[in-house]
Scaffold this active site. Structure first.
Site, PDB file in Angstrom:
ATOM      1  N   PRO A  49      40.087 -23.803  60.679  1.00 40.45           N
ATOM      2  CA  PRO A  49      40.795 -24.924  60.680  1.00 40.45           C
ATOM      3  C   PRO A  49      40.269 -26.281  60.336  1.00 40.45           C
ATOM      4  O   PRO A  49      39.881 -27.241  60.972  1.00 40.45           O
ATOM      5  CB  PRO A  49      41.378 -24.968  62.240  1.00 40.45           C
ATOM      6  CG  PRO A  49      40.277 -24.569  62.806  1.00 40.45           C
ATOM      7  CD  PRO A  49      39.863 -23.211  62.005  1.00 40.45           C
ATOM      8  N   CYS A  50      39.823 -26.386  59.041  1.00 36.79           N
ATOM      9  CA  CYS A  50      39.066 -27.533  58.508  1.00 36.79           C
ATOM     10  C   CYS A  50      40.061 -28.675  58.459  1.00 36.79           C
ATOM     11  O   CYS A  50      39.391 -29.829  58.498  1.00 36.79           O
ATOM     12  CB  CYS A  50      38.675 -27.318  57.036  1.00 36.79           C
ATOM     13  SG  CYS A  50      39.706 -27.032  55.838  1.00 36.79           S
ATOM     14  N   HIS A  51      41.251 -28.604  58.664  1.00 32.76           N
ATOM     15  CA  HIS A  51      42.219 -29.794  58.636  1.00 32.76           C
ATOM     16  C   HIS A  51      41.866 -30.538  60.376  1.00 32.76           C
ATOM     17  O   HIS A  51      42.044 -31.696  60.389  1.00 32.76           O
ATOM     18  CB  HIS A  51      43.690 -29.259  58.676  1.00 32.76           C
ATOM     19  CG  HIS A  51      44.059 -28.477  59.870  1.00 32.76           C
ATOM     20  ND1 HIS A  51      43.813 -27.188  59.803  1.00 32.76           N
ATOM     21  CD2 HIS A  51      44.779 -28.934  60.832  1.00 32.76           C
ATOM     22  CE1 HIS A  51      44.570 -26.576  61.040  1.00 32.76           C
ATOM     23  NE2 HIS A  51      45.035 -27.566  61.651  1.00 32.76           N
TER      24      HIS A  51
END
Length: 181
Positions: free
Chosen positions: A136-138
């Protein structure tokens, strides 16, 4: 390597897989052609195929995520072949940042025992993340909890929309006083 394109409430996503797990994930784009082009640019030679049951489960979860349902992708097997060891450590640490939570590039670097200069490496790892959403780089923000960049279709706006799905609104409030001009 095989791939497929599928629809979600936020647009068309792409997914590529092999025997080791999910190798690529393409966040929503506006058209099937754009999604397919993006996937094939990252996995040249992949062939469109019928997803096996474990990939269908990831697709179903992605659809549910983009419909606003709380989904945890932490257990999804991913293929990080070609990623250096520090990036692998970054991705593993980020997988522990759950729904509705965030961290920063600097915090993640410190948690891995690296100095503040490694925050830039964390940012580079986010930009090169082969499986956004699953890793989950967001949820990784710049200093001061600013959104920072986002290399997916839609850029930072897409990042903000994903965080909003998780109940986090990073949109700055409107000015308290109207301008005279």
């Amino acid at each position: 390597m095989n791939y497929d394109v599928f629809d979600t409430a936020h647009g068309l996503c792409g997914i590529a897989w092999n025997d080791n797990g999910i190798a690529r994930f393409q966040l929503p784009a506006s058209s099937e052609d754009a999604t397919e082009r993006n996937i094939l640019r990252r996995v040249p030679g992949a062939e469109r195929g019928t997803p096996p049951p474990e990939v269908l489960a990831v697709i179903d979860n992605a659809r549910r995520y983009f419909a606003g349902e709380r989904i945890d992708f932490a257990g999804v097997p991913v293929d990080l072949d070609g990623q250096d060891e520090f990036f692998r450590r970054i991705y593993e640490a980020l997988r522990g940042v759950g729904w509705g939570r965030t961290t920063t590039y600097g915090t993640l670097a410190r948690e891995l025992g690296a100095g503040p200069e490694a925050a830039r490496d964390v940012g580079i790892a986010m930009a090169r993340n082969p499986v956004p959403l699953i890793i989950p780089c967001h949820r990784c923000l710049a200093a001061g909890n600013r959104p920072g960049g986002f290399s997916a279709p839609g850029g930072t706006d897409a990042k903000l929309r994903m965080l909003k799905l998780e109940g986090l609104d990073l949109t700055p409030p409107p000015p308290a006083q109207a301008s005279l001009f």
